[in-house]
Design a protein around this motif. Sequence first.
Motif, mmCIF file in Angstrom:
data_model
loop_
_atom_site.group_PDB
_atom_site.id
_atom_site.type_symbol
_atom_site.label_atom_id
_atom_site.label_comp_id
_atom_site.label_asym_id
_atom_site.label_seq_id
_atom_site.Cartn_x
_atom_site.Cartn_y
_atom_site.Cartn_z
ATOM 1 N N VAL A 9 0.831 -1.205 0.000
ATOM 2 C CA VAL A 9 0.000 0.000 0.000
ATOM 3 C C VAL A 9 0.869 1.259 0.000
ATOM 4 O O VAL A 9 2.008 1.261 0.463
ATOM 5 N N THR A 10 0.305 2.330 -0.521
ATOM 6 C CA THR A 10 0.919 3.654 -0.431
ATOM 7 C C THR A 10 -0.018 4.548 0.366
ATOM 8 O O THR A 10 -1.241 4.365 0.347
ATOM 9 N N PHE A 11 0.558 5.534 1.055
ATOM 10 C CA PHE A 11 -0.244 6.363 1.950
ATOM 11 C C PHE A 11 0.509 7.639 2.261
ATOM 12 O O PHE A 11 1.718 7.763 2.004
ATOM 13 N N GLU A 12 -0.210 8.598 2.826
ATOM 14 C CA GLU A 12 0.394 9.834 3.307
ATOM 15 C C GLU A 12 0.302 9.878 4.826
ATOM 16 O O GLU A 12 -0.589 9.268 5.423
ATOM 17 N N VAL A 13 1.216 10.598 5.444
ATOM 18 C CA VAL A 13 1.250 10.690 6.907
ATOM 19 C C VAL A 13 0.754 12.051 7.386
ATOM 20 O O VAL A 13 -0.100 12.139 8.270
ATOM 21 N N ARG A 14 1.293 13.109 6.824
ATOM 22 C CA ARG A 14 0.938 14.486 7.211
ATOM 23 C C ARG A 14 1.025 14.657 8.731
ATOM 24 O O ARG A 14 2.067 14.412 9.327
ATOM 25 N N ASN A 15 -0.098 15.006 9.369
ATOM 26 C CA ASN A 15 -0.093 15.267 10.815
ATOM 27 C C ASN A 15 -0.501 14.055 11.642
ATOM 28 O O ASN A 15 -0.690 14.157 12.856
ATOM 29 N N MET A 49 -7.073 2.563 16.937
ATOM 30 C CA MET A 49 -6.215 3.747 16.988
ATOM 31 C C MET A 49 -5.452 3.817 15.667
ATOM 32 O O MET A 49 -4.277 3.469 15.593
ATOM 33 N N ALA A 50 -6.126 4.275 14.644
ATOM 34 C CA ALA A 50 -5.680 4.080 13.265
ATOM 35 C C ALA A 50 -4.483 4.937 12.876
ATOM 36 O O ALA A 50 -3.761 4.588 11.932
ATOM 37 N N GLY A 51 -4.269 6.078 13.548
ATOM 38 C CA GLY A 51 -3.162 6.942 13.139
ATOM 39 C C GLY A 51 -3.361 7.435 11.711
ATOM 40 O O GLY A 51 -4.391 8.007 11.365
ATOM 41 N N CYS A 52 -2.395 7.167 10.854
ATOM 42 C CA CYS A 52 -2.518 7.571 9.447
ATOM 43 C C CYS A 52 -3.312 6.563 8.626
ATOM 44 O O CYS A 52 -3.618 6.817 7.461
ATOM 45 N N GLY A 53 -3.622 5.402 9.218
ATOM 46 C CA GLY A 53 -4.431 4.405 8.526
ATOM 47 C C GLY A 53 -3.660 3.310 7.825
ATOM 48 O O GLY A 53 -4.250 2.490 7.118
ATOM 49 N N LEU A 83 -8.361 10.438 3.035
ATOM 50 C CA LEU A 83 -7.640 10.339 1.774
ATOM 51 C C LEU A 83 -7.042 8.949 1.594
ATOM 52 O O LEU A 83 -7.178 8.338 0.520
ATOM 53 N N ASN A 84 -6.391 8.438 2.631
ATOM 54 C CA ASN A 84 -5.746 7.126 2.523
ATOM 55 C C ASN A 84 -6.761 5.997 2.376
ATOM 56 O O ASN A 84 -6.594 5.089 1.558
ATOM 57 N N LEU A 85 -7.841 6.068 3.148
ATOM 58 C CA LEU A 85 -8.817 4.977 3.130
ATOM 59 C C LEU A 85 -9.722 5.014 1.903
ATOM 60 O O LEU A 85 -10.404 4.026 1.613
ATOM 61 N N ALA A 86 -9.718 6.107 1.180
ATOM 62 C CA ALA A 86 -10.532 6.194 -0.037
ATOM 63 C C ALA A 86 -10.133 5.120 -1.041
ATOM 64 O O ALA A 86 -10.922 4.755 -1.924
ATOM 65 N N GLN A 87 -8.917 4.586 -0.905
ATOM 66 C CA GLN A 87 -8.453 3.522 -1.799
ATOM 67 C C GLN A 87 -9.282 2.241 -1.637
ATOM 68 O O GLN A 87 -9.270 1.381 -2.520
ATOM 69 N N LEU A 88 -10.006 2.116 -0.528
ATOM 70 C CA LEU A 88 -10.730 0.876 -0.236
ATOM 71 C C LEU A 88 -12.116 0.835 -0.872
ATOM 72 O O LEU A 88 -12.865 -0.125 -0.676
ATOM 73 N N ASN A 89 -12.484 1.862 -1.574
ATOM 74 C CA ASN A 89 -13.739 1.869 -2.343
ATOM 75 C C ASN A 89 -14.961 1.559 -1.487
ATOM 76 O O ASN A 89 -15.818 0.751 -1.847
ATOM 77 N N GLY A 90 -15.016 2.190 -0.302
ATOM 78 C CA GLY A 90 -16.232 2.086 0.507
ATOM 79 C C GLY A 90 -16.295 0.922 1.462
ATOM 80 O O GLY A 90 -17.263 0.817 2.223
ATOM 81 N N CYS A 91 -15.304 0.042 1.482
ATOM 82 C CA CYS A 91 -15.340 -1.129 2.380
ATOM 83 C C CYS A 91 -14.772 -0.786 3.751
ATOM 84 O O CYS A 91 -13.987 -1.548 4.332
#
Length: 363
Positions: A9-15, A49-53, A83-91
Amino acid sequence: MNRRQEGQVTFEVRNAFYRSTSQTARDLGVLAAAVYRQNHPSLRVLDAMAGCGVRSLRYAVESKADWVWANDANPEVAPVLSLNLAQLNGCFQLTHWPAKRLFADCYQRQDFYDLVDIDSFGRASPFLGACLQATKLGGFIYLTGTDSRTVAGHDPDACLGHYGTYGRSHPAAHEQGLRILIGSLQQQAIMQGLVIEPVFSLFQGQIYRVMVRLAKAQISFADLYGFLGYCHQCGHYQTVGWRYLSQATCPDCSLPLTLSGPMWLGPLHDPPFLAWMTELAQVWHWPQRVDLLELMQAEAGLPPYFYTVGELGKRGQMDIPKRDRIIQALKQAGYRASKTHINPQAIKTTATFKECLQIARRQ
């Protein structure tokens, strides 16, 4: 944006919170969840406690979770999580609740999960009883503790207050930390007519991670939940059951043992399940995880403590012996012995410290 990659997976961290050094723990969690999914009709994950997901993403993509509930109490991470979880297409479902509210909501609605991941910072004790309320019978709980000062025996009063156990300092205190987490969770499960069974336990860089399976109470709690005795005079360890607390003396020195406990005294790992995880790690071409899992299988079932080579050298007043040579000599002498993932310079063995010292002197 600066995107990161971990696993598939790819993801962003930001804050949001992300600790790159904890990837080993995430890899093992993903492997365990994938093995579970292969043997069950579905996999539903609650990431408290998902953090950045990143864990939620990896459970969905790599472990093939059918549904992920990602929660983080900090609403300020909502943009990056969404933003990160949008990759899961609603699941997935995303909330920003305190973890205890999350678990209570699951219990109230009888919404139980196959895997509940609690990657907390600091003490795990506030979530020990609550997380059971959201876990499916036969499902997994993946618990984190980072309060190494407390569970490794440097503040026994705090350990008693938070975990109901008195942890003392000794050379194998980091294994003790894992056992305190498991034992405290076990005690909470027993009160609800349940038990927990360790799947695997991981200590890495002052972080304790334990994955356990929730089951019906069918084992003798007292036989696996007791005390660890240590002799500061000679280095001897032994387990002490509740019925023998008044007799807790060192067989070599005849001095009272320093007791830590109560804590979990049974296996830290489930070898058959680890074997399945190892097979999958080989298929996924994760050689480092294969090595770790094989080491965990080797140390499973050995006594609930270890001897460091430094301690052997110090007490034997000799140059520090080579760990692998001592292990080989112990096996040749008829003892079970293994390295341990908890300390790279330690030995787990069925030999007593005195016997181990005698063998080490001959190397």
